[in-house]
Design a protein around this motif. Structure first.
Motif, PDB file in Angstrom:
ATOM      1  N   ASP A   1      76.025  62.705  77.919  1.00 42.14           N
ATOM      2  CA  ASP A   1      76.168  63.724  77.443  1.00 42.14           C
ATOM      3  C   ASP A   1      75.150  65.086  76.551  1.00 42.14           C
ATOM      4  O   ASP A   1      74.660  66.234  76.994  1.00 42.14           O
ATOM      5  CB  ASP A   1      77.709  64.674  77.271  1.00 42.14           C
ATOM      6  CG  ASP A   1      78.072  63.738  78.566  1.00 42.14           C
ATOM      7  OD1 ASP A   1      77.900  63.391  79.448  1.00 42.14           O
ATOM      8  OD2 ASP A   1      79.699  63.824  78.441  1.00 42.14           O
TER       9      ASP A   1
ATOM     10  N   GLU B   1      79.785  73.058  84.527  1.00 47.06           N
ATOM     11  CA  GLU B   1      80.785  73.165  83.228  1.00 47.06           C
ATOM     12  C   GLU B   1      81.184  72.464  81.712  1.00 47.06           C
ATOM     13  O   GLU B   1      80.857  71.111  81.866  1.00 47.06           O
ATOM     14  CB  GLU B   1      82.225  72.406  84.181  1.00 47.06           C
ATOM     15  CG  GLU B   1      81.893  72.906  85.885  1.00 47.06           C
ATOM     16  CD  GLU B   1      82.937  72.368  86.585  1.00 47.06           C
ATOM     17  OE1 GLU B   1      83.323  71.517  85.985  1.00 47.06           O
ATOM     18  OE2 GLU B   1      82.900  72.842  87.967  1.00 47.06           O
ATOM     19  N   GLY B   2      82.376  72.694  81.289  1.00 43.92           N
ATOM     20  CA  GLY B   2      82.148  72.132  79.931  1.00 43.92           C
ATOM     21  C   GLY B   2      81.158  72.018  79.437  1.00 43.92           C
ATOM     22  O   GLY B   2      81.378  71.910  77.738  1.00 43.92           O
ATOM     23  N   TYR B   3      79.992  73.159  79.280  1.00 52.76           N
ATOM     24  CA  TYR B   3      79.055  73.478  78.263  1.00 52.76           C
ATOM     25  C   TYR B   3      79.551  74.501  77.308  1.00 52.76           C
ATOM     26  O   TYR B   3      79.652  75.752  77.998  1.00 52.76           O
ATOM     27  CB  TYR B   3      77.558  73.472  79.041  1.00 52.76           C
ATOM     28  CG  TYR B   3      76.476  74.130  77.809  1.00 52.76           C
ATOM     29  CD1 TYR B   3      76.120  73.316  76.505  1.00 52.76           C
ATOM     30  CD2 TYR B   3      75.641  75.498  77.424  1.00 52.76           C
ATOM     31  CE1 TYR B   3      75.245  73.082  75.792  1.00 52.76           C
ATOM     32  CE2 TYR B   3      74.729  75.705  76.953  1.00 52.76           C
ATOM     33  CZ  TYR B   3      74.571  74.553  75.956  1.00 52.76           C
ATOM     34  OH  TYR B   3      73.792  74.843  74.999  1.00 52.76           O
TER      35      TYR B   3
END
Length: 504
Positions: A475, A499-501
Motif C-alpha cells: 500500500d 479508494e482510501g487515498y
C-alpha cells in the motif's frame, strides 16, 4: 516452425473463402484449447476486461483493441478535417501570410469582446462598432477559439456566445454561412451536451438547402446516444438529397464508414440491409465495412458468406480485406492458412506490408500461439518489412499476457536498438509484465522513464500499477505512485477512483 505452403492462384474471393476459411481448423497441430483461447473467455465490462478476479483497465488487458489495428482509412485522400470546406488555412508566404495573421488578430479581438458579453456590456453593439470584415476564415478562427476553450466551468455559457456570434455574422452584408461554419457551431454544442440545439441547426441547414457533409452526420450521430434516434438519423441522411460525402462513391458507404469509426456494428448491419433493399450494389468498401462489423460481432458464419458473395459479384479483395482475413485466421489459430494467404497475396501482386503481419501476429497472440508469432515476425523481417512500434507492441503484449516476460523484454530491447521509440501502449504492457513478475520497483522506474522519453502515462498505467501494488500488499508504494501522479498534475479529476487515498 510452420512448413512452407503455397496456395494455387485463385480467381475470386469465393474460392479464397472456400480454401482459406472452412469450418475446420487448418493449422497442422490443431487449436491449442479446443478452438477457444483463454482470452476469448474473458468477460467484458464498461471499463476494461476481467482477467480472473482482477480487473485490468483498458490497454492493460495486454493488446491493442482490434479496431485500432483493423481501422479502414477512407479512400480518396485523408479523412475530413473539422473545417470540412477544403480550404487551406496555412499561412504560406508573402502577402498571404500577412492576411492570415490579420485574420487571427481580428479573431482574438472578437473572442475578447464575446467574453465580456453580459449585463452592462453588449457584445453585439461592440461588434457593430468594430465592423470586422466577416469571412469564412474569420468565422472558423473565432469558433475554433471558443471550441478549444470549453471546460466544465463555462460549458453552459460558451455555446450561447458561439451562437450569438454565429447569428450576428450571418446578418452581415456580403457574407453567408456554409457547411463548415454550421459544423463548427454544432461541434461546440456537442462538446457542451447541447443536443437539441444541434438538431435545430441541422434543420436550419436543411431549410437553407446547404449540403450536409460527413462531419455533420458524424457530429449528430455521436451526440445521439439512443439506438432508435440513431436509426432515424441514418434514415434521414439516406433520403436527403443534400447529403454530400466527397471521399466516397455514395451516401450509404459514407454512413457505413462513419458508423464503423464509432463502433456501431449492429447499426451497420441495419444500414447494409437498407442498402440492399433499396437496390444499391455493394462495392469492395461496403463489403470491407460490413465484414468488419460481422467479425467484431462474432458472426463468423455471416462473415464467410459475405466473402463468398463478394467473389460471386466478381469483386476482388483489396489490402483491407486481406488485413481482416489475416487477423481472423490468426485469432482462429490457423497459421498454415495464414501462410497460404500471404503467399497468395504476393502471387496476385498485393504484397503484404507490416500492417498485414502485425494484424496476423496480433490474432495469433490472442490465440496464445507464440511460436507462430515469432515465426511470422522473423518472416516479416526476412521479407524486408521493418517492424514498427505498433508491431513490436503487439508482440510484447502477447508475451506479457502469456507470462513470458523475458521474451517480452528481449523484443523491447530489440525495438530500442532498431530506433523505434516505445509509445504508451508499449509501456503499459511492459509495466504490466514487470508487475506480474513481482518487479514493482522496476515497474515504477519504467513509469518515470516514460516521462523522460516524452511519453505521458495514461490513467490506465497508473490505475493498473496501483491496483497490482495493493493486491501485493504494498500500500505504501501504491500511495507513492498516486503521489507521483498528482505531483505531475496528471488526472487529478480521477483521483477519487483510488479508494482510501488521502492527499497530504
Amino acid at each position: 516452425m510452420i512448413p512452407g505452403a503455397h496456395l494455387p492462384p485463385l480467381r475470386a474471393a469465393r474460392a479464397l473463402s472456400a480454401r482459406l476459411c472452412p469450418s475446420q481448423h487448418l493449422c497442422s497441430e490443431g487449436s491449442r484449447n479446443g478452438g477457444e483461447s483463454r482470452r476469448d473467455t474473458l468477460q467484458s465490462n464498461g471499463d476494461g476486461i476481467l482477467e480472473g478476479e482482477e480487473e485490468v483497465k483498458g490497454l492493460d488487458a495486454g493488446h491493442f483493441r482490434p479496431e485500432m489495428l483493423l481501422r479502414l482509412p477512407p479512400p480518396g485522400g485523408p479523412p475530413e478535417s473539422d473545417d470540412d470546406d477544403g480550404e487551406d488555412l496555412s499561412p504560406g508566404h508573402g502577402s498571404r501570410r500577412w492576411f492570415f495573421e490579420d485574420v487571427r488578430l481580428e479573431a482574438d479581438r472578437i473572442f475578447r469582446i464575446l467574453l465580456q458579453d453580459g449585463p452592462g456590456f453588449s457584445a453585439r453593439q461592440a461588434l457593430d462598432e468594430m465592423r470586422p470584415k466577416v469571412s469564412i476564415k474569420l468565422m472558423r478562427e473565432v469558433l475554433f477559439r471558443i471550441l478549444v476553450s470549453v471546460d466544465s466551468v463555462n460549458r453552459e455559457r460558451y455555446p450561447k456566445l458561439a451562437y450569438r456570434f454565429f447569428v450576428w455574422a450571418g446578418q452581415q452584408e456580403g457574407y453567408r454561412h456554409n457547411t463548415s461554419t454550421y459544423n463548427l457551431v454544432m461541434k461546440v454544442f456537442a462538446q457542451c451536451g447541447e443536443v437539441k440545439a444541434m438538431w435545430r441547426l441541422f434543420e436550419e441547414m436543411a431549410e437553407k438547402g446547404l449540403p450536409v457533409s460527413a462531419r455533420t452526420f458524424h457530429l449528430l450521430i455521436c451526440a445521439s446516444g439512443q439506438v432508435g434516434l440513431r436509426r432515424r438519423l441514418v434514415e434521414r441522411f439516406i433520403k436527403s438529397s443534400t447529403f454530400r460525402y466527397r471521399p466516397f462513391r455514395n451516401a450509404f458507404n459514407a454512413i457505413l464508414h462513419t458508423l464503423l469509426t464509432i463502433e456501431q456494428y449492429s447499426l451497420i448491419e441495419w444500414v447494409h440491409q437498407k442498402m440492399i433493399f433499396e437496390g444499391h450494389s455493394p462495392d469492395v468498401l461496403t463489403y470491407n465495412i460490413v465484414m468488419r462489423a460481422k467479425y467484431m460481432l462474432g458472426k463468423l458464419d455471416q462473415f464467410h458468406r459475405l466473402l463468398d458473395e463478394m467473389g460471386k459479384n466478381e469483386l476482388m479483395p483489396d489490402l483491407h480485406t486481406y488485413n481482416l482475413l489475416l487477423h481472423a485466421l490468426g485469432k482462429g489459430d490457423k497459421p498454415l492458412a495464414a501462410l497460404n494467404l500471404l503467399n497468395y497475396m504476393s502471387d496476385v501482386g498485393c504484397v503484404p506490408n507490416v500492417l498485414h503481419f502485425t494484424n496476423l501476429i496480433d490474432g495469433l497472440g490472442r490465440a496464445g500461439n507464440l511460436e507462430a508469432c515469432k515465426y511470422f515476425f522473423d518472416e516479416m523481417v526476412k521479407k524486408g518489412c521493418e517492424p514498427d512500434v505498433v508491431c513490436y507492441t503487439v508482440v510484447i503484449a502477447s508475451y506479457v499476457a502469456a507470462g513470458e516476460f523475458e521474451e517480452a523484454q528481449r523484443y523491447f530491447d530489440d525495438m530500442l536498438v532498431r530506433g523505434q521509440l516505445p509509445n504508451v501502449y508499449t509501456y503499459n504492457s511492459m509495466i504490466r509484465g514487470l508487475c506480474t513478475a513481482g518487479e514493482f520497483d522496476k515497474a515504477f522506474s519504467m513509469l518515470k522513464e516514460m516521462e523522460s522519453h516524452g511519453c505521458t502515462p495514461n490513467f490506465s498505467v497508473y490505475s493498473s500499477l496501483v491496483s497490482r501494488l495493493r493486491n501485493a500488499g504494498k500500500d505504501s508504494q501504491a500511495n507513492t505512485v498516486i503521489k507521483y501522479m498528482t505531483d505531475k498534475g496528471h488526472y487529478l479529476h480521477l483521483l477519487s477512483r483510488f479508494e482510501g487515498y488521502e492527499r497530504c
